[in-house]
Design an enzyme around this catalytic site. Sequence first.
Site, PDB file in Angstrom:
ATOM      1  N   ASP A   1      -5.871 -43.949  31.656  1.00 37.41           N
ATOM      2  CA  ASP A   1      -4.513 -43.793  32.195  1.00 37.41           C
ATOM      3  C   ASP A   1      -3.497 -44.047  31.086  1.00 37.41           C
ATOM      4  OD1 ASP A   1      -2.180 -43.776  33.675  1.00 37.41           O
ATOM      5  OD2 ASP A   1      -2.640 -45.592  34.810  1.00 37.41           O
TER       6      ASP A   1
ATOM      7  N   ASP B   1       0.842 -46.570  41.501  1.00 39.05           N
ATOM      8  CA  ASP B   1       1.139 -47.762  40.705  1.00 39.05           C
ATOM      9  C   ASP B   1       1.996 -48.730  41.509  1.00 39.05           C
ATOM     10  OD1 ASP B   1      -0.084 -47.231  38.123  1.00 39.05           O
ATOM     11  OD2 ASP B   1       1.345 -45.587  37.953  1.00 39.05           O
TER      12      ASP B   1
END
Length: 222
Positions: A177, A37
């Site tokens: 996710d 991320d």
Amino acid sequence: MNKKNEFFPSMMCANFANLKKEIKTLDDANVDGFHVDIMDGQYVPNFGMGLQDLKTIRKETDNLVDVHLMINDPSNYIDFFANEGVDIIYFHPDTDKQPARTVQKIQQNNIQAGIAINPDISIETIKPLLNLVDKVLVMTVNPGFSGQKYLEFVNEKIGILTSDEYLKHYNFEVFVDGAISPSEIEYLRTMGVKGFVLGTSTLFNKEDSYKTIIEKLKKGEN
């Protein structure tokens, strides 16, 4: 029969005191790739992993590495991340003035292009991109924060994206996710979800080893 599912650990949840060991242990556990991320503190109010972390992950594994760009104007950074050797780039279309062009820019670098869609983004707004992308990452929590609860209403969106109607017209894979627990995996894989980003709900900070957890998840595949 469903295609083989894929499991990508969310490296934000990893033990950074010994990142190299974490990468090797996860590789030995037979994960399918690593999810990184990247946040800019603007599109989402947090900051994500550092570029040095990404470099370490790329250096220490031959496995797939994806980056999830939670940043404004991602098109400006595609070449940068391509040069870091990533295999998949996800970006949020609502952060980009010309998302179709950004998809093409990613693919011109021989990288798979994915779009990430937040819980409050409708399918209609991203439909023009579905003929172009390789993957759609459906966020089942609001991006930028860990420890949130799975948002059940997003299942309707997932059901549309994995429906026969969409499979006939498009050629993308659906990944999910956000607070992905074993029970959510069991349900979502029956809907046709291809891949799962794993965090603390399933993989990290558990009594079982990474290898044991991943083996159990893969044994549940059709």
